[in-house]
Design a protein around this motif. Structure first.
Motif, short mmCIF file in Angstrom:
data_model
loop_
_atom_site.label_atom_id
_atom_site.label_comp_id
_atom_site.label_asym_id
_atom_site.label_seq_id
_atom_site.Cartn_x
_atom_site.Cartn_y
_atom_site.Cartn_z
N ALA A 69 0.85 -1.20 0.00
CA ALA A 69 0.00 0.00 0.00
C ALA A 69 0.88 1.25 0.00
N PRO A 70 0.31 2.40 -0.34
CA PRO A 70 1.10 3.64 -0.28
C PRO A 70 1.58 3.90 1.15
N SER A 71 2.70 4.58 1.25
CA SER A 71 3.22 4.96 2.57
C SER A 71 2.17 5.79 3.30
N GLU A 77 7.23 4.51 -5.25
CA GLU A 77 7.32 3.68 -4.04
C GLU A 77 7.30 2.20 -4.40
N LEU A 78 6.43 1.81 -5.32
CA LEU A 78 6.35 0.41 -5.74
C LEU A 78 7.66 -0.04 -6.39
N SER A 79 8.22 0.82 -7.22
CA SER A 79 9.50 0.49 -7.88
C SER A 79 10.62 0.31 -6.87
N ASP A 80 10.58 1.10 -5.81
CA ASP A 80 11.62 1.05 -4.78
C ASP A 80 11.46 -0.11 -3.81
N ASN A 81 10.33 -0.81 -3.87
CA ASN A 81 10.06 -1.88 -2.90
C ASN A 81 9.51 -3.13 -3.59
N PRO A 82 10.28 -3.74 -4.50
CA PRO A 82 9.78 -4.91 -5.23
C PRO A 82 9.46 -6.10 -4.33
N GLU A 83 10.12 -6.20 -3.20
CA GLU A 83 9.87 -7.33 -2.29
C GLU A 83 8.44 -7.33 -1.78
N ALA A 84 7.84 -6.16 -1.62
CA ALA A 84 6.46 -6.08 -1.13
C ALA A 84 5.48 -6.69 -2.12
#
Length: 131
Positions: free
Chosen positions: A58-60, A84-91
């Motif tokens: 989800a968004p920060s 944010e999604l690009s920076d957190n592929p593990e999520a």
């Protein structure tokens, strides 16, 4: 039910469904992920059918609050959330793994069915699926 889009890989279907629209219904086919940072207000955890609650997809908190303060910021919200999604592929790993197996449903609590983070998340997943 919510929107769905297909792809050529695995099941590839990503459906979007409001949490309130699932209450009292049979669970959708495939894996079901709640993609809100906060638990939906007024919904008991025992009344919701889901496989995992992916808060980090989800968004920060900061971005969510910033957007809710002014919904006219939609285009800017989309850019920031995609970053944010690009920076957190593990999520997104659990969703991507499930997509390789079959259909996926993303549950969200927002009232607006056209301008919410789940729409952005679905589009991001499908656009970056082969990457």
């Amino acid at each position: 039910m919510g929107r769905q889009h297909g792809s050529d890989r695995g099941g590839g279907d990503v459906r979007l469904v409001r949490v309130r629209d699932t209450l009292g219904q049979d669970p959708p086919p495939g894996r079901v992920f709640l993609v809100d940072r906060l638990w939906p207000r007024g919904v008991r955890k025992t009344s919701l059918h889901y496989d995992a609650w992916l808060q980090d997809a989800a968004p920060s908190t900061e971005l969510r609050r910033w957007f809710h303060a002014d919904p006219d910021r939609w285009e800017e919200f989309v850019r920031h959330y995609r970053a944010e999604l690009s920076d957190n592929p593990e999520a997104l790993r659990p969703i991507r793994e499930a997509l390789a197996e079959g259909p996926v449903t993303l549950l969200y609590g927002a009232r607006d069915t056209e301008r919410n983070h789940a729409v952005v998340l679905r589009d991001f997943l499908l656009e970056t699926e082969a990457v």
